[in-house]
Design a protein around this motif. Structure first.
Motif, PDB file in Angstrom:
ATOM      1  N   ASP A 167       0.818  -1.212   0.000  1.00  0.00           N
ATOM      2  CA  ASP A 167       0.000   0.000   0.000  1.00  0.00           C
ATOM      3  C   ASP A 167       0.850   1.260   0.000  1.00  0.00           C
ATOM      4  O   ASP A 167       0.419   2.312  -0.492  1.00  0.00           O
ATOM      5  CB  ASP A 167      -0.938   0.002   1.210  1.00  0.00           C
ATOM      6  N   ARG A 223      -3.348   4.569  -4.418  1.00  0.00           N
ATOM      7  CA  ARG A 223      -4.251   5.033  -5.481  1.00  0.00           C
ATOM      8  C   ARG A 223      -3.655   6.246  -6.186  1.00  0.00           C
ATOM      9  O   ARG A 223      -3.181   7.184  -5.540  1.00  0.00           O
ATOM     10  CB  ARG A 223      -5.608   5.403  -4.883  1.00  0.00           C
ATOM     11  N   ARG A 224      -3.688   6.207  -7.499  1.00  0.00           N
ATOM     12  CA  ARG A 224      -3.117   7.310  -8.281  1.00  0.00           C
ATOM     13  C   ARG A 224      -3.981   8.553  -8.205  1.00  0.00           C
ATOM     14  O   ARG A 224      -5.204   8.474  -8.059  1.00  0.00           O
ATOM     15  CB  ARG A 224      -2.941   6.878  -9.736  1.00  0.00           C
ATOM     16  N   GLN A 271      -3.835  10.851  -5.874  1.00  0.00           N
ATOM     17  CA  GLN A 271      -4.123  11.332  -4.529  1.00  0.00           C
ATOM     18  C   GLN A 271      -2.858  11.665  -3.745  1.00  0.00           C
ATOM     19  O   GLN A 271      -2.922  11.967  -2.566  1.00  0.00           O
ATOM     20  CB  GLN A 271      -4.925  10.261  -3.763  1.00  0.00           C
ATOM     21  N   ASP A 327       2.711   7.736  -8.632  1.00  0.00           N
ATOM     22  CA  ASP A 327       1.890   7.419  -9.802  1.00  0.00           C
ATOM     23  C   ASP A 327       2.717   6.736 -10.885  1.00  0.00           C
ATOM     24  O   ASP A 327       2.271   5.771 -11.520  1.00  0.00           O
ATOM     25  CB  ASP A 327       1.257   8.687 -10.370  1.00  0.00           C
ATOM     26  N   ASP A 334      -3.994   0.908  -5.439  1.00  0.00           N
ATOM     27  CA  ASP A 334      -4.613   1.339  -6.692  1.00  0.00           C
ATOM     28  C   ASP A 334      -5.434   0.197  -7.285  1.00  0.00           C
ATOM     29  O   ASP A 334      -4.937  -0.927  -7.444  1.00  0.00           O
ATOM     30  CB  ASP A 334      -3.527   1.757  -7.689  1.00  0.00           C
ATOM     31  N   PRO A 335      -6.697   0.439  -7.612  1.00  0.00           N
ATOM     32  CA  PRO A 335      -7.572  -0.649  -8.101  1.00  0.00           C
ATOM     33  C   PRO A 335      -7.060  -1.336  -9.355  1.00  0.00           C
ATOM     34  O   PRO A 335      -7.321  -2.530  -9.558  1.00  0.00           O
ATOM     35  CB  PRO A 335      -8.899   0.071  -8.368  1.00  0.00           C
TER      36      PRO A 335
END
Length: 725
Positions: free
Chosen positions: A567, A572-573, A575, A583, A615-616
């Motif tokens: 994590d 998540r990109r 943010q 990213d 990131d999903p």
């Protein structure tokens, strides 16, 4: 990935067993912090930088100290009680080492005895070394070396000190191997080595003899291709001219270190006149000398033959120097000469001057890959064909040697021979290599393809040793071990195996322990990254680190890439506020896992206690597509953990682990282990002569070791598992 370093306080090593033998002693905690094993090489940086071999210090040594003898202190340029920076060192086997000593030693000690005395020592140019042989580790003996020195030099050999004047490969520390050339006062360098089918000049060291082509196990296709190219360019150039093609030939042979690139080239060109240059040896000289060596070699080969330059990345690095243009011009002159071919080798093709691949130079490239299991078995059979052996299961040895190249397998056989010779000497029996010798050697020899990478300490624990977690172990077996061990089954059923797995659960519940067990069960090489280790402030450096990580994994396949605390590495990109570094790292991970170049025989495994922050895109099919939940241990699992952790703890009869496990609701696996450690400390506080740990000590420990599991976090993770299906 940045190598770990420690600043340690120097203490004088007065042990007679280590005195001036090229071994320093580190506390086990320091060995673990550096990620190295006993007998690995380490770097020492004080007023001067050098490298040596690390042994385990006595148990009563302070954790923050390092034990050095007087010669090693002199090599580092420090004194007792001063600080020295210690880190892992990348060391290659020495092709040759040149030393100077007293006139008496030079006249009395032969090169063979000298090599025997220095065997296993790690040396750098300028180091002072003694003739006292070092302990090569468990199951070895130095008696033969000491007897030979006593016969040839008398008692004075114990106080003789030598100075290292040159090493090959140049530019870094090397380890003296059984096949290293060790010479008195002979500088590395001089004229290029020129060999013909009939003779070789005696004024320079001869290159290793060419092996028969049928011994090139795993490289027969590449050998046939190179033979074909040489035949057309040198023997039938008119065929190419008729078709309007120039009969020029320049070939770059690439592949991992130790895979046999130079051996392949020498075997193919053995019946031709060959001029061979060692890239590191020539590259270590001054620019004018470097150019002159190339000019002399090109002049010598213009009458016809093959110019062979090994490890050309050391001669023509990607960061080109002004002399590189002149060297390239000389190489073009050689390639453009009728009857002349040019062959170069490199383990790091990305580090070679791009101009070398121009159409008028090396317009063709051959790549040698790491041997697979069947090839490793064939290589072992070839290496052991003339050696007395017992009943061997080479399939099992080959399966336990992922990432091993032929040089590693040769080192494995040498280590096994040392063990067999020691056993035969003690038992006065005919020497032969047994299966146990090869298995023992596997614990000592580290593959060249992994020598400069950080790996997870695996040990001998397997999935069978992991208590409970039946569903979790089955899911990991299907997602990780099956694709690597049974690829034919996936092919037969027409499906692609999973590429990645996400292991998630509360902290301290054994995620990393499961990975160690998984790697040991599958005999995999593991490349570990913790948290945001790949992050770098320089633009492009983080993405490069990701590419290098996956390339190392491909080179040592079958392998496992373990991304701990993923994590932090792949949030998540969009943010983050780090100028887009995270990213770009996520993008690099996505393309490496499911990009244009397929990922074969490599499985990526991530571990986290916050799967909702990842990131999903990383969790879709084709990437980390299998999500495996590691639940908190129940009473049965806690009992198994307590029994495993308490194997070496003398527990009194009033300690009931079954009842204790039931009473430890909310404790993680790490908490259970910590409880027994604290109980042992409580027993020591009660009495330093305490012989066992009582129930009262466990009760005292429970007051200090509280459950770390957060019920809300556990509930949240369980809900995440349910929502993911």
């Amino acid at each position: 990935m940045t190598s770990p370093e420690l600043a340690l306080t120097v203490r004088l090593n007065t042990s007679a067993a280590d005195l001036r033998r090229g071994v320093v002693r580190l506390h086990p905690e320091a060995l673990a912090a550096l990620g190295i094993r006993e007998w690995d090489a380490i770097s020492l940086v004080g007023a001067r930088a050098t490298a040596t071999v690390a042994g385990r210090a006595p148990s009563d040594s302070p954790a923050g100290t390092i034990l050095l003898d007087d010669v090693t202190m002199s090599n580092v340029g420090i004194t007792e009680n001063s600080a020295v920076v210690v880190g892992p060192a990348t060391v290659y086997g020495a092709r040759s080492v040149s030393v100077t000593g007293s006139s008496m030693a030079t006249a009395s000690i032969s090169a063979a005895v000298l090599r025997q005395a220095l065997l296993g020592k790690v040396v750098s140019v300028g180091d002072t070394v003694s003739l006292l042989p070092r302990d090569l580790g468990p199951g070895t003996s130095t008696v033969e070396a000491t007897q030979a020195l006593s016969r040839t030099f008398g008692i004075a050999w114990t106080s003789e000190l030598l100075t290292v004047t040159a090493v090959e490969p140049a530019g870094g520390p090397v380890s003296v191997q059984p096949n290293s050339a060790v010479n008195w006062g002979t500088a590395i360098g001089g004229s290029p080595a020129i060999t013909t089918p009939t003779a070789a000049p005696s004024s320079v060291p001869e290159p290793p003899p060419a092996i028969p082509l049928d011994h090139l196990v795993g490289a027969t296709t590449q050998a046939a291709k190179l033979t074909e190219w040489l035949g057309l360019a040198l023997d039938e150039p008119e065929l190419l001219r008729t078709l309007g093609a120039a009969p020029n030939l320049g070939v770059l042979v690439t592949g991992p270190a130790g895979v046999g690139k130079a051996t392949l080239a020498r075997a193919v060109v053995a019946d031709r006149q060959v001029i061979e240059l060692d890239g590191p040896g020539v590259g270590a000289t001054e620019a004018n000398t470097r150019l002159q060596r190339i000019v002399d070699a090109v002049s010598a080969v213009r009458s016809g033959g093959v110019l062979l330059i090994t490890d050309i990345d050391a001669l023509l690095p990607a960061t080109a120097e002004p002399v590189s243009a002149l060297i390239l011009e000389q190489l073009r002159l050689a390639v453009g000469t009728p009857g002349v071919a040019f062959v170069a080798t490199s383990a790091h093709p990305e580090a070679v001057d791009a101009r070398l691949r121009s159409p008028d130079l090396c317009d063709r490239e051959l790549t040698l890959t790491l041997p697979d299991g069947a090839t490793r078995k064939a290589l072992l059979e070839l290496l052991l064909r003339r050696i007395p052996t017992g009943t061997l299961d080479l399939d099992a040895i080959a399966a336990r040697a992922p990432g091993f190249v032929v040089a590693d397998l040769a080192a494995l056989c040498r280590e096994a021979a040392l063990r067999a010779a020691t056993r035969a000497s003690k038992e006065s029996r005919t020497p032969e290599i047994a299966q146990s010798d090869l298995i023992g050697a596997l614990a000592v020899i580290r593959p060249l393809s992994r020598s400069s990478t950080e790996e997870l300490s695996i040990g001998s624990v397997t999935l069978d040793d992991v208590g409970d977690m039946v569903e979790t172990k089955q899911a990991l077996t299907e997602a990780v071990l099956w694709p690597l061990q049974h690829p034919d089954s996936f092919t037969r059923l027409g499906v692609d195996p999973p590429r990645g797995v996400l292991l998630y659960g509360p902290p301290g519940c054994g995620k990393t322990y499961l990975v160690r067990a998984l790697a040991s069960s599958g005999h995999l090489s593991v490349h570990a990254v913790k948290g945001a280790e790949l992050m770098d402030k320089w633009v492009g450096a983080s993405e490069k680190a990701v590419r290098q990580l996956f390339q190392r994994a491909r080179d040592s396949a079958p392998s496992l890439i373990f991304l701990d605390e993923i994590d932090a590495l792949a949030p998540r990109r969009g943010q983050s506020s780090d100028s887009g570094v995270s990213d770009r790292v996520v993008a690099a991970l996505l393309t490496e896992m499911d990009g244009v170049e397929p990922l074969r025989d490599v499985v990526v495994l991530g571990a986290t206690n916050r799967p909702d922050l990842i990131d999903p895109a990383l969790l879709r099919p084709g990437r980390l597509e299998r999500l495996v939940f590691v639940p908190p241990p129940d009473a049965q699992a806690r009992e198994a953990i307590l029994k495993a952790a308490g194997k070496s703890v003398p527990l009194a009869s009033d300690v009931d682990l079954s009842a204790l496990a039931v009473d430890l609701d909310g404790y993680s696996a790490a908490d259970c282990s910590a409880l027994l450690r604290e109980a042992a400390l409580a027993a020591m506080r009660r009495s330093m002569d305490a012989a066992d740990v009582t129930a009262d000590d466990v009760a005292v420990a429970r007051e200090k070791v509280r459950p770390s599991l957060d019920p809300e976090q556990v509930a949240h993770l369980k809900a995440y598992a349910d929502n993911r299906g």
